[in-house]
Write an enzyme that holds these catalytic residues in place. Structure first.
Site, short mmCIF file in Angstrom:
data_model
loop_
_atom_site.label_atom_id
_atom_site.label_comp_id
_atom_site.label_asym_id
_atom_site.label_seq_id
_atom_site.Cartn_x
_atom_site.Cartn_y
_atom_site.Cartn_z
N MET A 182 0.84 -1.19 0.00
CA MET A 182 0.00 0.00 0.00
C MET A 182 0.88 1.25 0.00
O MET A 182 0.47 2.32 0.45
CB MET A 182 -0.94 0.00 1.22
CG MET A 182 -1.90 -1.18 1.18
SD MET A 182 -3.44 -0.88 2.07
CE MET A 182 -2.82 -0.60 3.70
N GLY A 183 2.10 1.10 -0.51
CA GLY A 183 3.00 2.25 -0.57
C GLY A 183 3.52 2.64 0.81
O GLY A 183 3.53 1.82 1.72
N LEU A 227 6.54 3.11 1.52
CA LEU A 227 7.46 1.98 1.62
C LEU A 227 8.59 2.24 2.61
O LEU A 227 9.07 3.36 2.75
CB LEU A 227 8.04 1.66 0.24
CG LEU A 227 7.00 1.32 -0.83
CD1 LEU A 227 7.68 0.99 -2.15
CD2 LEU A 227 6.10 0.18 -0.40
N HIS A 228 9.02 1.16 3.25
CA HIS A 228 10.17 1.21 4.17
C HIS A 228 11.00 -0.04 3.90
O HIS A 228 10.68 -0.85 3.02
CB HIS A 228 9.69 1.32 5.62
CG HIS A 228 8.65 0.30 5.99
ND1 HIS A 228 8.91 -1.05 6.02
CD2 HIS A 228 7.34 0.43 6.30
CE1 HIS A 228 7.83 -1.71 6.36
NE2 HIS A 228 6.84 -0.83 6.52
N HIS A 234 9.36 -3.44 3.34
CA HIS A 234 8.83 -3.73 2.00
C HIS A 234 9.97 -4.13 1.06
O HIS A 234 9.82 -5.02 0.23
CB HIS A 234 8.13 -2.50 1.42
CG HIS A 234 6.90 -2.07 2.14
ND1 HIS A 234 6.85 -0.94 2.91
CD2 HIS A 234 5.67 -2.64 2.22
CE1 HIS A 234 5.63 -0.81 3.42
NE2 HIS A 234 4.90 -1.82 3.02
N GLY A 267 4.34 -10.20 4.06
CA GLY A 267 5.13 -10.14 5.28
C GLY A 267 4.46 -10.88 6.42
O GLY A 267 3.23 -10.86 6.56
N LYS A 286 4.69 -9.99 9.35
CA LYS A 286 4.26 -8.95 10.31
C LYS A 286 2.73 -8.93 10.39
O LYS A 286 2.15 -8.81 11.45
CB LYS A 286 4.81 -7.61 9.82
CG LYS A 286 4.08 -6.38 10.24
CD LYS A 286 4.57 -5.89 11.56
CE LYS A 286 4.03 -4.54 11.94
NZ LYS A 286 2.74 -4.18 11.40
N ARG A 319 2.94 2.72 9.71
CA ARG A 319 2.27 3.52 10.74
C ARG A 319 3.23 4.00 11.83
O ARG A 319 2.86 4.82 12.65
CB ARG A 319 1.10 2.76 11.34
CG ARG A 319 -0.04 2.53 10.34
CD ARG A 319 -1.27 1.92 10.98
NE ARG A 319 -2.41 1.95 10.08
CZ ARG A 319 -2.85 0.91 9.37
NH1 ARG A 319 -2.24 -0.25 9.44
NH2 ARG A 319 -3.91 1.03 8.56
O1 PAF Z 1 -0.35 -5.73 3.64
C1 PAF Z 1 -0.73 -4.81 2.89
O2 PAF Z 1 -0.02 -3.85 2.64
C2 PAF Z 1 -2.13 -4.88 2.26
O3 PAF Z 1 -3.04 -5.46 3.14
C3 PAF Z 1 -2.14 -5.58 0.90
C4 PAF Z 1 -1.75 -7.05 1.02
C5 PAF Z 1 -1.21 -4.88 -0.06
C6 PAF Z 1 -3.56 -5.54 0.31
O4 PAF Z 1 -4.00 -4.24 0.14
#
Ligand code: PAF
Length: 285
Positions: free
Chosen positions: A34-35, A37-38, A41, A151, A153, A191
């Site tokens: 979901m962007g 990014l760190h 990811h 992940g 997590k 977050r």
């Molecule tokens: O883990 C996430 O970032 C989201 O839940 C995912 C898997 C990209 C789905 O929107």
């Protein structure tokens, strides 16, 4: 200099890219994000690259997995930085659809998540996992990825997606990536940026409490009910403002355990300030 990476915004574009790679005999991996990014990811991308020839990342803040009182509007978004980070680790393409592409006028299908989605996060965040299974099914169908990396997590999400893929005979192999942590143990999360210095310090109680549980199991305590009570107490003593749950569960089914007599996972969710954090640790592998 990093090579500019192609960004696809429609399903036709991304499908064309994926099909051409697969026709050329290449295996394709997807890292859904979901962007915001760190490094966590980026470690998913690195793991994906070890399992396939071509790696695609998706960047899409999926509205259907957020509840009405959750942080969809404020969810951190920094697309340019995400693209630069993904370029720096050598992804071959980015799928960044709009809401209109993912949920066009008339869209009405939903993927009913498996039973395992009913507890923990699913109980506290109604419809969250339906949003996740729906969007992940769409991403896997659009790309027909050979592998997809998620992940650990988000442990329950991983288990839910594995079950969906198995139940619906999807051809993608799901790969789990270990949780990336800062050197003091804090699990990386988009977050975390909401936390001020004091809250960040108190957020460490999640990983510390989980480690204490793992040490207790290693020292021979297998009374899961007692371990869960201690886990909750350690979270509170460590300074979280409130805790949603602290449980010891079967690592495969997420059934709450009374005795740690099989592969198990400790899972926690807690608020520090207004930020809700989750973390988990496998107790025996
Ligand atoms: O883990 C996430 O970032 C989201 O839940 C995912 C898997 C990209 C789905 O929107």
């Amino acid at each position: 200099m990093n090579m500019p990476v192609p960004v696809f915004s429609t399903v036709d574009e991304v499908q064309g890219f994926c099909l051409s790679q697969q026709k050329a005999g290449k295996t394709l991996g997807l890292v859904p994000t979901m962007g915001a990014l760190h490094k966590g990811h980026l470690s998913l991308v690195t793991l994906c690259q070890q399992h396939c020839d071509v790696t695609l990342a998706s960047v899409y803040v999926n509205p259907s997995q957020f509840g009405p009182n959750e942080d969809f509007d404020n969810y951190p978004r920094n697309f340019e930085q995400d693209v630069a980070l993904l370029e720096s680790v050598g992804v071959h393409g980015i799928f960044a659809p709009t809401n209109e592409v993912m949920y066009p006028h008339g869209f009405s299908c939903k993927v009913q998540p498996p039973k395992i989605a009913g507890s923990l996060e699913g109980e506290l965040r109604p419809n969250h996992f339906q949003g996740v299974t729906t969007v992940v099914a769409k991403l896997l169908n659009a790309t027909r990825a050979d592998v997809a990396v998620f992940g650990q997590k988000d442990y329950q999400q991983l288990v839910v997606i594995r079950q969906m893929v198995a139940d619906l005979n999807m051809a993608t192999r799901v790969i789990a990536a270990p949780t990336a942590r800062q050197s003091d143990g804090l699990a990386l999360s988009s977050r975390n940026r909401y936390l001020d210095a004091d809250q960040r310090e108190r957020a460490l109680s999640l990983s510390r409490a989980l480690k204490q549980t793992k040490s207790a199991v290693e020292a021979g305590n297998i009374d899961a009910r007692e371990l869960a009570v201690e886990l909750m107490q350690n979270l509170i003593d460590g300074g979280v403002d409130s805790a949603d749950y602290a449980v010891i569960a079967d690592a495969a089914t997420l059934e709450i355990l009374e005795v740690v007599d099989r592969p198990a996972v400790a899972l926690v969710a807690a608020f520090v300030g207004s930020t809700r954090l989750i973390d988990n640790l496998l107790l025996s592998e």
